[in-house]
Write a protein that holds these residues in place. Structure first.
Motif, mmCIF file in Angstrom:
data_model
loop_
_atom_site.group_PDB
_atom_site.id
_atom_site.type_symbol
_atom_site.label_atom_id
_atom_site.label_comp_id
_atom_site.label_asym_id
_atom_site.label_seq_id
_atom_site.Cartn_x
_atom_site.Cartn_y
_atom_site.Cartn_z
ATOM 1 N N UNK A 1 -12.804 -41.534 -31.362
ATOM 2 C CA UNK A 1 -12.776 -41.055 -29.748
ATOM 3 C C UNK A 1 -12.348 -42.281 -29.037
ATOM 4 N N UNK A 2 -11.671 -43.329 -29.683
ATOM 5 C CA UNK A 2 -11.133 -44.705 -28.941
ATOM 6 C C UNK A 2 -10.016 -44.286 -28.119
ATOM 7 N N UNK A 3 -9.723 -44.649 -27.073
ATOM 8 C CA UNK A 3 -8.500 -44.428 -26.357
ATOM 9 C C UNK A 3 -7.389 -45.291 -26.805
ATOM 10 N N UNK A 4 -7.462 -46.288 -27.459
ATOM 11 C CA UNK A 4 -6.404 -47.187 -28.129
ATOM 12 C C UNK A 4 -6.755 -47.715 -29.224
ATOM 13 N N UNK B 1 -14.269 -47.743 -25.474
ATOM 14 C CA UNK B 1 -14.444 -47.580 -26.740
ATOM 15 C C UNK B 1 -14.390 -45.757 -26.872
ATOM 16 N N UNK B 2 -14.817 -45.351 -25.859
ATOM 17 C CA UNK B 2 -14.527 -43.871 -25.871
ATOM 18 C C UNK B 2 -14.149 -43.090 -24.350
ATOM 19 N N UNK C 1 -14.832 -42.987 -38.283
ATOM 20 C CA UNK C 1 -15.468 -41.991 -37.302
ATOM 21 C C UNK C 1 -15.740 -42.823 -35.885
ATOM 22 N N UNK D 1 -10.898 -51.642 -31.527
ATOM 23 C CA UNK D 1 -10.751 -50.988 -30.391
ATOM 24 C C UNK D 1 -9.828 -51.846 -29.509
ATOM 25 N N UNK D 2 -8.662 -51.185 -29.030
ATOM 26 C CA UNK D 2 -7.780 -51.894 -28.166
ATOM 27 C C UNK D 2 -8.091 -51.948 -26.939
#
Lengths: 528, 98
Positions: free
Chosen positions: B80-83, A340-341, B76, B89-90
């Motif tokens: 910060x999600x990588x994908x 998620x981060x 928001x 959220x991937x």
């Protein structure tokens, strides 16, 4: 910069205490923009050598300062510390400002919200200068475990500023900020204060909200103030403290009267000060012990009665702590799963989610974090739980009982804050055990949840480096340590001809070449 | 107390989802063995009748009213999600290839 300030009255604004800054701002002697700019200038000049700040928010700090100046000019009633700048440890989420916790894992993490204590700083209208360096996820006693290079001690650039809050202690000691935020899980506010000649307080567990603080060990973590005087620390403590519905472990009771205590009587007549037999002696540096004995004499002269108390289970506090902390940390840090981060590293081919997690955690965590996660996972694993985590929790009960018994014989307890003055960068990096043993005096307070503070007691004869004395009080009696701290500080200041921090030598603008054991590649990067 | 072997460390690291490299295993195994041996001294304390302490505060079941409050927007939460993908959220595949 246009200025109406009488420059002879204040040759250097950064040398004032936070109380003096607040008073002078209120009296219109200079503006918050001037004060904030003076700190930003000093940060720009000295941070390349100290590496105390990971991020400087000049624009944001100056905007808050200008806003305060306007409000003051308009006759608005302002909070006591309005316009006094502050540094925030990079463990607290700041909306829109990158928050790394000293880890590669969060190198690009920009929080979408503020920690409650950051909201309180904004409400107090304090310009936030930036985010300070720390051991990765607050694991360490030297700030050498930061992924962004070590912070250096303003007293001697080849030495550590303590940890995990070495960025905050170096910023305050080096006059880069009058105040800073710290977090204390096993001494991370108090030990850095001791080795930099500054003041640091860990409030009662639950006394300050932890909403928005990156968690290390949730039954131990506490947020608190870093400052150069006891009164300054008390003012910040009052801003930070209080109940927060967003933190279910926050105490629903008024903040103890710490400011009144820090500015009240200097007479300690009738106060019983307990010296814990089990903290001190073997392993404690001669100059540290000498300054401690001297402080006891000062306390006697102030009217206090010194009594020896015994806390027999403190001997096992270190072992219990290094089971409880890694256990809780291994659970808290499970959230860094690359989904998620945070950092995501994808191995070649068509990796599964679990393979991505494992690769990301290998790349994102430093050695100390890996050591503690693995230790904690082991201590909690089936077959070992009772012998390690379970037994440590029982020892924790016995330590809390030791405190309860000691506080029946004494109103406060005192000890040296750390066994030695600041050690050299690199000296303990390859020996985690010797690094852990540095926290011997501070850890019991976290296990029991009682408040503790460190104030400077002078310089050690043998190396001329600062020494701290720790004052511990019962839970929710934080004001007691402030009263004792302020009285002792006043007496020491008189005896030594000024605050210890006033003897700080000129800080060089360039750091010496990296010591052989430092992660020099990253240091260079941080300096760039 | 039993000591920690290199294989034990590799196993626990797997449980903790950390893919250690060989040289990391070499260093960590020795250090962890020493640390585990040292923390094991908690067992020298006779504490059979002592209740465990998980937390310094005597708090139980802290609750609040279940009311709708403002929260992060999806944008928001995904910032910060990588994908991020289609407002979600991937994630990598979660099943084995076989």
């Amino acid at each position: 910069m246009t200025t109406t300030t009488d420059s002879t009255a204040y040759p250097d604004l950064t040398r004032l205490t936070a109380v003096q800054m607040a008073d002078a701002l209120a009296a219109g002697e200079f503006t918050s923009v001037e004060l904030t700019q003076a700190h930003l200038d000093r940060i720009e000049r000295l941070n390349p050598a100290l590496n105390a700040f990971l991020l400087v928010d000049a624009e944001g700090a100056l905007a808050t300062a200008a806003n305060v100046d306007e409000a003051r000019a308009a006759g608005e009633e302002l909070p006591r510390l309005a316009g006094v700048p502050i540094a925030v440890k990079d463990i607290a989420c700041t909306r829109g400002l990158t928050t790394t916790a000293g880890s590669r894992m969060l190198e690009h993490f920009v929080p979408p919200y503020d920690a409650t204590i950051v909201t309180k700083l904004r409400e107090a209208r304090m310009p936030i200068l930036g985010k300070t360096n720390m051991d990765e996820f607050a694991m360490g006693s030297s700030t050498e475990h930061s992924a962004y290079g070590p912070t250096r001690n303003p007293w001697d650039l080849e030495r550590i500023p303590g940890g995990s809050g070495g960025g905050s202690s170096a910023a305050v000691a080096g006059f880069l900020a009058p105040l800073a935020i710290g977090s204390d899980t096993g001494g991370s506010i108090r030990q850095p204060a001791a080795v930099t000649g500054t003041v640091g307080a860990k409030p009662t567990y639950g006394g300050v909200s932890r909403y928005g603080i990156i968690a290390l060990a949730s039954s131990l973590d506490q947020i608190g103030p870093c400052a150069r005087t006891v009164a300054d620390a008390a003012l910040l403590h009052e801003v930070l403290g209080g109940h927060d519905p967003m933190d279910s472990t926050s105490i629903d009771a008024p903040v103890p009267p710490v400011v009144a205590a820090a500015t009240g009587t200097r007479d300690l007549t009738g106060l019983r000060v307990g010296v814990v037999r089990e903290i001190g002696g073997e392993g404690f540096q001669e100059g540290v012990q000498a300054r401690f004995e001297e402080s006891l004499d000062h306390l006697r002269a102030l009217g206090a009665e010194i009594v020896e108390v015994s806390c027999p289970h403190f001997t096992y506090a270190m072992a219990a702590y290094y089971l409880i902390l890694p256990s809780e940390a291994s659970s808290n840090l499970a959230r860094y799963d690359a989904m998620r981060y945070g950092l995501r590293v994808e191995p070649d081919g068509s990796p599964s989610a679990e393979q991505v997690m494992a690769s990301s955690r290998d790349a994102g965590f430093g050695d100390e974090v890996k050591r503690r996660i693995i230790l904690g996972t082991y201590a909690l694993s089936s077959g070992y739980y009772d012998a390690y985590y379970g037994q440590a929790q029982k020892v924790r009960t016995l330590i809390a009982r030791d405190f309860a018994a000691a506080f029946e014989q004494a109103d406060v307890l005192v000890s040296p804050t750390a066994p030695t003055t600041a050690f050299r960068i690199g000296d303990k990096l390859d020996d985690p055990m010797s690094m852990y043993l540095n926290d011997i005096a501070t850890i019991p307070a976290n296990l029991a949840g009682v408040p503790g503070m460190s104030i400077p007691s002078g310089l050690a004869e043998e190396d001329g480096l600062p020494v701290g004395i720790q004052i511990l009080a019962p839970a929710m009696e934080d004001q007691r340590m402030y009263a004792v701290g302020a009285a002792l500080e006043a007496r020491l200041t008189e005896a030594q001809g000024g605050f210890v921090i006033e003897r700080l030598p000129e800080v060089p603008e360039r750091a010496p070449a990296a010591a052989p054991h430092t992660r020099s590649d990253e240091t260079e990067e941080a300096r760039a | 107390m039993s000591n920690l072997s290199r294989d034990d460390v590799a196993h626990v690291a797997m449980l903790a989802r950390i893919e250690l490299e060989e040289h990391e295993l070499d260093t960590l195994a020795g250090q962890l063995d020493q640390i585990v041996d040292w923390v094991g001294q908690v067992n020298e304390v006779a504490a059979a009748d002592v209740p465990p302490m998980s937390h310094p505060l005597p708090l139980v079941n802290v609750t609040r009213p279940d009311e709708v409050r403002p929260s992060l927007s999806a944008e928001q939460a995904l910032a910060n999600a990588p994908d991020p993908e289609d407002g979600r959220f991937g994630v990598p595949r979660i099943l084995d290839e076989e």
